[in-house]
Write an enzyme that holds these catalytic residues in place. Structure first.
Site, mmCIF file in Angstrom:
data_model
loop_
_atom_site.group_PDB
_atom_site.id
_atom_site.type_symbol
_atom_site.label_atom_id
_atom_site.label_comp_id
_atom_site.label_asym_id
_atom_site.label_seq_id
_atom_site.Cartn_x
_atom_site.Cartn_y
_atom_site.Cartn_z
ATOM 1 N N SER A 63 0.848 -1.195 0.000
ATOM 2 C CA SER A 63 0.000 0.000 0.000
ATOM 3 C C SER A 63 0.878 1.238 0.000
ATOM 4 O O SER A 63 2.104 1.163 0.071
ATOM 5 C CB SER A 63 -0.916 0.003 1.225
ATOM 6 O OG SER A 63 -0.154 0.318 2.369
ATOM 7 N N LYS A 64 0.210 2.360 -0.046
ATOM 8 C CA LYS A 64 0.878 3.654 -0.116
ATOM 9 C C LYS A 64 1.922 3.818 1.000
ATOM 10 O O LYS A 64 2.955 4.440 0.804
ATOM 11 C CB LYS A 64 -0.210 4.732 0.009
ATOM 12 C CG LYS A 64 0.240 6.108 -0.349
ATOM 13 C CD LYS A 64 -0.013 6.395 -1.813
ATOM 14 C CE LYS A 64 0.691 7.688 -2.198
ATOM 15 N NZ LYS A 64 1.001 7.806 -3.587
ATOM 16 N N ARG A 65 1.604 3.236 2.153
ATOM 17 C CA ARG A 65 2.531 3.493 3.255
ATOM 18 C C ARG A 65 3.862 2.743 3.076
ATOM 19 O O ARG A 65 4.808 2.969 3.807
ATOM 20 C CB ARG A 65 1.868 3.189 4.604
ATOM 21 C CG ARG A 65 1.772 1.785 4.970
ATOM 22 C CD ARG A 65 0.807 1.550 6.101
ATOM 23 N NE ARG A 65 0.325 0.206 6.022
ATOM 24 C CZ ARG A 65 1.027 -0.841 6.404
ATOM 25 N NH1 ARG A 65 2.224 -0.699 6.905
ATOM 26 N NH2 ARG A 65 0.526 -2.063 6.277
ATOM 27 N N GLY A 104 5.533 3.310 0.545
ATOM 28 C CA GLY A 104 6.150 4.152 -0.480
ATOM 29 C C GLY A 104 5.163 4.197 -1.628
ATOM 30 O O GLY A 104 3.967 4.319 -1.404
ATOM 31 N N ASP A 123 2.526 6.593 -9.545
ATOM 32 C CA ASP A 123 3.626 7.119 -8.720
ATOM 33 C C ASP A 123 4.973 6.830 -9.400
ATOM 34 O O ASP A 123 5.855 7.676 -9.451
ATOM 35 C CB ASP A 123 3.645 6.462 -7.329
ATOM 36 C CG ASP A 123 2.420 6.820 -6.508
ATOM 37 O OD1 ASP A 123 1.787 7.839 -6.820
ATOM 38 O OD2 ASP A 123 2.098 6.071 -5.559
#
Ligand code: GLU
Length: 525
Positions: free
Chosen positions: A292-294, A296, A302
């Site tokens: 997930s985003k957390r 990176g 992205d």
């Protein structure tokens, strides 16, 4: 409301099993379109079906890649279908971004919302008639029934099951309603959902990667196929579309296994052939949680923004997913040739950013010089002179991880350096003065070869005077860049226009050597 689902019996003829050995239209032509005729036995049809509720996640891109590779390997069709029945969360801008990311990755589709195809339309919200007709079929056949239970009751049932440690499932209350009561309540306009009446017994999903997977009957209750607002649920819409689009193989993440159990039952209930199913493992972050985003970046966009190469991302996703022997840097042709559903890894895979960085660098090194130069130049501030951009691209190719670094790397050369505090070579003034004169006499822009010649002449001049390479090159490097380390000097010279180079040398010669003893070369021992 269920009104659409209560169309006259026989509104839609049952499809029956698909004969193996004859030509048949690929699509049912639910909107009056006639499909192309193909040999179903030899033609693979797969689909990627994103919901346009957000950006394209790396894990979803991996699913898309597998479907793409499967189609290309088999010479079949890759269909892009948009699962947008969730009107509240679906957005056109997400659909546009997903299509753009897929295309950027090189995963072109043969049929889809933008390119059309024999099974159009390719957005679920444009295919509602097909779901209604299929729902009628099940209702008329007694395989589905209206459910009037209000939401609060369903929430209570669910909570009670969870509290008792059981998997939540519908208790079948509305299945027991007398037909007359059902008619009366529907005629009175009472809202009803349509539930699928699941057959008893365990469900076996014949998975192409895992072999037979048994999903216990208890895990799946009579589930809603059309909500009380008339919108088809995910499982139902998917099965109707997979049937109507002639999908032969469904490749998706193993988080869908329970859905697949429901879908297998629906295919059977509709008398449709059950596609081959393959549930691949998920991509996890380094801590073992779903990527997930957390962790990176988790969205394809992205990486695109950060200037990774699409071929490196595709290569990395494939590397993560099946064994390629000792080969690691692989292009799409090789992936297409090698792809086999059965070889996909069963266990979850861990996303390794360092490995992706390494691969991106390898793909950068493999690019033709002019492509690398263009990609590098695109990331530089507008107005960067082309000779400077070309020299910088060449200077940094051997150390570049992603093109997103280009602007900062270039700025370190192009922007005037801070005053050189670290000028350690004492006898620098004479060298820099000589160098300044030579540079002033040369062209406004040097190409790297001419810059190389200039440095060679500088070295030769120093050698005659007994000045070591370090005492020649370090002051020059620091005067030009303000740092002791950086790209190879000829590239720095080629990246700077004559006036800039002279200005930086003048600054150093004029003042910033203060405090550093300067001597003439003759004094050097
Ligand atoms: N829209 C679903 C998803 O994004 C599709 C799953 C499927 O392949 O059926 O998870």
């Amino acid at each position: 409301m269920l009104s659409g689902a209560l169309a006259p019996p026989g509104a839609f003829a049952s499809r029956g099993s698909r004969p193996d050995d004859r030509l048949e239209p690929i699509c049912r032509g639910i909107h009056g379109l006639q499909g192309a005729t193909i040999n179903l036995e030899s033609r693979v049809r797969v689909r990627f079906a994103p919901s346009p509720t957000g950006t394209l996640h790396i894990g979803s891109a991996r699913t898309a890649l597998f479907n793409f590779l499967c189609a290309r390997h088999a010479g079949g069709d890759f269909v892009l279908r948009i699962d947008d029945t969730d009107a509240a969360r679906s957005q056109d801008r997400h659909e546009g971004a997903i299509l753009a990311d897929l295309r950027w990755l090189g995963l072109d589709w043969d049929e889809g919302p933008d390119v059309g195809g024999p099974c159009a339309p390719y957005r679920q919200r444009e295919r509602l008639d097909g779901y209604r007709a299929a729902a009628d079929e099940l209702l008329v056949g007694g395989l589905a029934y209206p459910c009037f239970c209000p939401q609060e009751r369903l929430v209570e049932l669910r909570a009670a099951a969870l509290a008792a440690g059981r998997a939540p499932r519908y208790d079948g209350r509305c299945l027991g309603l007398a037909p007359r009561e059902v008619e009366r309540r529907l005629a009175g306009g009472e809202a009803a959902a349509l539930r699928f009446r699941i057959p008893r017994g365990d469900i076996v999903v014949d998975d192409l990667i895992r072999g037979p997977v048994v999903v216990g009957a208890d895990a799946v209750g009579d589930f809603i196929i059309v909500r009380s607002d008339g919108v088809a649920g995910y499982n139902f819409a998917t099965v109707v579309d997979d049937r109507d689009m002639g999908i032969t193989h469904v490749i998706r993440g193993d988080d869908h296994l329970t859905n697949t159990a429901r879908q297998v039952l629906l295919f059977r209930a509709l008398g449709a052939p059950v596609p081959g199913f393959a549930h691949h493992s998920m991509v996890l972050g380094t801590d073992g949680a779903k990527l997930s985003k957390r962790h990176g970046a988790a969205a394809v966009g992205d990486y695109r923004e950060r200037g990774y190469l699409p071929q490196a991302i595709v290569n990395y996703l494939a590397l993560l997913s099946w064994s390629h022997g000792d080969d690691e840097v692989l292009g799409m042709d090789r992936l297409v040739a090698d792809f086999e559903i059965e070889r996909l890894s069963l266990s979850p895979v861990m996303f390794d950013q360092a490995k992706l960085d390494w691969l991106d660098h390898e793909h950068i090194m493999a690019l033709p010089a002019e492509v690398h130069e263009r990609l590098f130049a695109e990331r530089l501030p507008a107005g960067t002179p082309p000779p400077a951009a070309a020299a910088l691209a060449a200077a940094f190719q051997s150390s570049l991880v992603a093109y997103g670094q280009a602007a900062a790397l270039a700025a370190a050369v192009l922007q005037p350096p801070a005053l050189p505090a670290a000028l350690t070579a004492a006898p620098a003034a004479a060298q820099l003065t000589w160098f300044r004169e030579q540079r002033a006499a040369a062209a406004a822009w040097l190409d790297p070869a001419a810059a190389n010649d200039l440095i060679a002449a500088y070295r030769a001049w120093g050698k005659e005077r007994g000045i070591g390479a370090r005492d020649l090159l370090m002051p020059l490097r620091i005067a030009l860049t303000g740092a002791e380390h950086g790209p190879v000097l000829p590239y720095v010279l080629a990246a700077l226009e004559r006036g800039d180079t002279l200005g930086r040398l003048d600054d150093v010669l004029a003042g910033s050597l203060a405090g550093v003893p300067t001597t003439t070369p003759g004094d050097t021992p």
